[in-house]
Design a protein around this motif. Sequence first.
Motif, PDB file in Angstrom:
ATOM      1  N   VAL A  35      34.327 -36.596  61.083  1.00  0.00           N
ATOM      2  CA  VAL A  35      33.424 -37.703  60.801  1.00  0.00           C
ATOM      3  C   VAL A  35      33.303 -38.470  62.104  1.00  0.00           C
ATOM      4  N   HIS A  36      32.127 -38.408  62.714  1.00  0.00           N
ATOM      5  CA  HIS A  36      31.948 -38.991  64.043  1.00  0.00           C
ATOM      6  C   HIS A  36      33.012 -38.440  64.994  1.00  0.00           C
ATOM      7  N   MET A  37      33.807 -39.306  65.627  1.00  0.00           N
ATOM      8  CA  MET A  37      34.759 -38.874  66.646  1.00  0.00           C
ATOM      9  C   MET A  37      36.119 -38.499  66.064  1.00  0.00           C
ATOM     10  N   LEU A  38      36.284 -38.661  64.763  1.00  0.00           N
ATOM     11  CA  LEU A  38      37.569 -38.378  64.129  1.00  0.00           C
ATOM     12  C   LEU A  38      37.585 -36.940  63.635  1.00  0.00           C
ATOM     13  N   LEU A  39      38.501 -36.180  64.204  1.00  0.00           N
ATOM     14  CA  LEU A  39      38.529 -34.734  64.006  1.00  0.00           C
ATOM     15  C   LEU A  39      39.867 -34.327  63.399  1.00  0.00           C
ATOM     16  N   GLU A  40      39.831 -33.407  62.427  1.00  0.00           N
ATOM     17  CA  GLU A  40      41.069 -32.868  61.882  1.00  0.00           C
ATOM     18  C   GLU A  40      40.889 -31.384  61.629  1.00  0.00           C
ATOM     19  N   GLY A  41      41.971 -30.643  61.763  1.00  0.00           N
ATOM     20  CA  GLY A  41      41.912 -29.208  61.530  1.00  0.00           C
ATOM     21  C   GLY A  41      43.298 -28.632  61.323  1.00  0.00           C
ATOM     22  N   ASP A  42      43.377 -27.536  60.584  1.00  0.00           N
ATOM     23  CA  ASP A  42      44.665 -26.899  60.327  1.00  0.00           C
ATOM     24  C   ASP A  42      44.421 -25.524  59.714  1.00  0.00           C
ATOM     25  N   HIS A  43      45.456 -24.700  59.744  1.00  0.00           N
ATOM     26  CA  HIS A  43      45.362 -23.413  59.074  1.00  0.00           C
ATOM     27  C   HIS A  43      45.309 -23.631  57.568  1.00  0.00           C
ATOM     28  N   GLN A  44      44.510 -22.797  56.903  1.00  0.00           N
ATOM     29  CA  GLN A  44      44.303 -22.976  55.470  1.00  0.00           C
ATOM     30  C   GLN A  44      45.063 -21.939  54.666  1.00  0.00           C
ATOM     31  N   ARG A  45      44.694 -20.668  54.818  1.00  0.00           N
ATOM     32  CA  ARG A  45      45.321 -19.579  54.066  1.00  0.00           C
ATOM     33  C   ARG A  45      45.033 -18.284  54.808  1.00  0.00           C
ATOM     34  N   PRO A  46      45.732 -17.215  54.464  1.00  0.00           N
ATOM     35  CA  PRO A  46      45.448 -15.932  55.104  1.00  0.00           C
ATOM     36  C   PRO A  46      44.048 -15.424  54.738  1.00  0.00           C
ATOM     37  N   TRP A  47      43.438 -14.728  55.680  1.00  0.00           N
ATOM     38  CA  TRP A  47      42.189 -14.038  55.372  1.00  0.00           C
ATOM     39  C   TRP A  47      42.487 -12.929  54.364  1.00  0.00           C
ATOM     40  N   ASN A  48      41.630 -12.785  53.387  1.00  0.00           N
ATOM     41  CA  ASN A  48      41.790 -11.701  52.430  1.00  0.00           C
ATOM     42  C   ASN A  48      41.469 -10.360  53.094  1.00  0.00           C
ATOM     43  N   PRO A  49      42.083  -9.290  52.638  1.00  0.00           N
ATOM     44  CA  PRO A  49      41.869  -7.982  53.276  1.00  0.00           C
ATOM     45  C   PRO A  49      40.400  -7.564  53.310  1.00  0.00           C
ATOM     46  N   ASP A  50      39.655  -7.910  52.248  1.00  0.00           N
ATOM     47  CA  ASP A  50      38.251  -7.499  52.179  1.00  0.00           C
ATOM     48  C   ASP A  50      37.303  -8.600  52.646  1.00  0.00           C
ATOM     49  N   GLU A  51      37.842  -9.648  53.258  1.00  0.00           N
ATOM     50  CA  GLU A  51      37.032 -10.806  53.653  1.00  0.00           C
ATOM     51  C   GLU A  51      36.538 -10.643  55.089  1.00  0.00           C
ATOM     52  N   ARG A  52      35.275 -10.880  55.293  1.00  0.00           N
ATOM     53  CA  ARG A  52      34.703 -10.793  56.634  1.00  0.00           C
ATOM     54  C   ARG A  52      35.154 -11.984  57.466  1.00  0.00           C
ATOM     55  N   ARG A  53      35.775 -11.726  58.587  1.00  0.00           N
ATOM     56  CA  ARG A  53      36.318 -12.794  59.424  1.00  0.00           C
ATOM     57  C   ARG A  53      35.231 -13.343  60.345  1.00  0.00           C
ATOM     58  N   THR A  54      34.435 -14.216  59.774  1.00  0.00           N
ATOM     59  CA  THR A  54      33.314 -14.814  60.493  1.00  0.00           C
ATOM     60  C   THR A  54      33.552 -16.309  60.685  1.00  0.00           C
ATOM     61  N   THR A  55      33.339 -16.776  61.889  1.00  0.00           N
ATOM     62  CA  THR A  55      33.415 -18.214  62.169  1.00  0.00           C
ATOM     63  C   THR A  55      32.089 -18.861  61.816  1.00  0.00           C
ATOM     64  N   ARG A  56      32.168 -19.984  61.074  1.00  0.00           N
ATOM     65  CA  ARG A  56      30.956 -20.719  60.686  1.00  0.00           C
ATOM     66  C   ARG A  56      31.198 -22.208  60.911  1.00  0.00           C
TER      67      ARG A  56
END
Length: 329
Positions: free
Chosen positions: A279-300
């Motif tokens: 939100v504006h200049m306030l940034l947060e991020g962290d790992h969420q969960r493992p990618w599923n085996p059949d999940e396309r690893r796409t950055t969005r």
Amino acid sequence: MNNQDKTPVTVLTGYLGAGKTTLLNRILSEDHGKRYAVIVNEFGDVGIDNDLVVDADEEVFEMNNGCICCTVRGDLIRIIEGLMKRRNHFDAILIETTGLADPAPVAQTFFVDEDVQSKTKLDAIVTVVDAKHLLDEIGKAHEAQEQLAFADIILLNKVDLVSEDDLSKVEKRIRRINPTATIHRTERCQIPFTEILGRNAFDLDRVLEIEPEFLEHFHDHDHDDHVTSFSLTSDAPLDPTLFLPWIQFIAQEYGPDMLRMKGIIAFDRDDDRFVVQAVHMLLEGDHQRPWNPDERRTTRLVFIGRDLPRDRFEDGFRKCIAQDRAIAG
């Protein structure tokens, strides 16, 4: 304190006359078994109908329906801290902003103050819009655009006054500004409260667990709106040593004009999805969960903001791609 123990806070916003006070009054007057503390952001606009206010001289007071109402007379942090000393008197907090307000300072409160963050969680920003007048308002008032940009949930109100064709036009215009918010059509803000309260809609981790493709289903638009949105994607993994400094730079450099940012990141040689939002200049991020085996690893990444230089964002983003993977791809 974990998230389940924190008091949820819902921010109600919307341009003048959209119906947010109608929505607030419905929440306060209907029998739903919940008790709400209400903070009203007043700028010569009380926000709550006089017949709902028992004693305007008291900052915090009990209402006839079991709700508590407090009027903002100072710092939002101070009021929330005061409320939390009485947290056994209510189940959740509602904040109504004035029709000309930018919701950002309210949302930012839940990022920057450790005490507030430890005891409360921002559940959702709910924006009420007037289906009949929205298109005209967007063209004249940047506040109307920014309120849409910040929304997690949008009530497209007064739909009984608009034809189906016009409603489709309004929804398309909303999507040009905010491609990820949930839209509900309403008359006089009549909607099951379970659709807007206790949704945990501001928590991107939770949203992505329920709807993994949340950030995928929209198209970019070229237009002259004051507030615009666009996305950046990559099927090649990103280098975290490049991406993290870059996104921090983006938040610092363009934060005043970057209203919201949400994203799922696929890092090189990392089996976990990384979730980031700002939100504006306030940034947060962290790992969420493992990618599923059949999940396309796409950055969005989805950006919503005022006149953001998309070409610069794209150039910097491409430079974050892990080079060995990019060459291999």
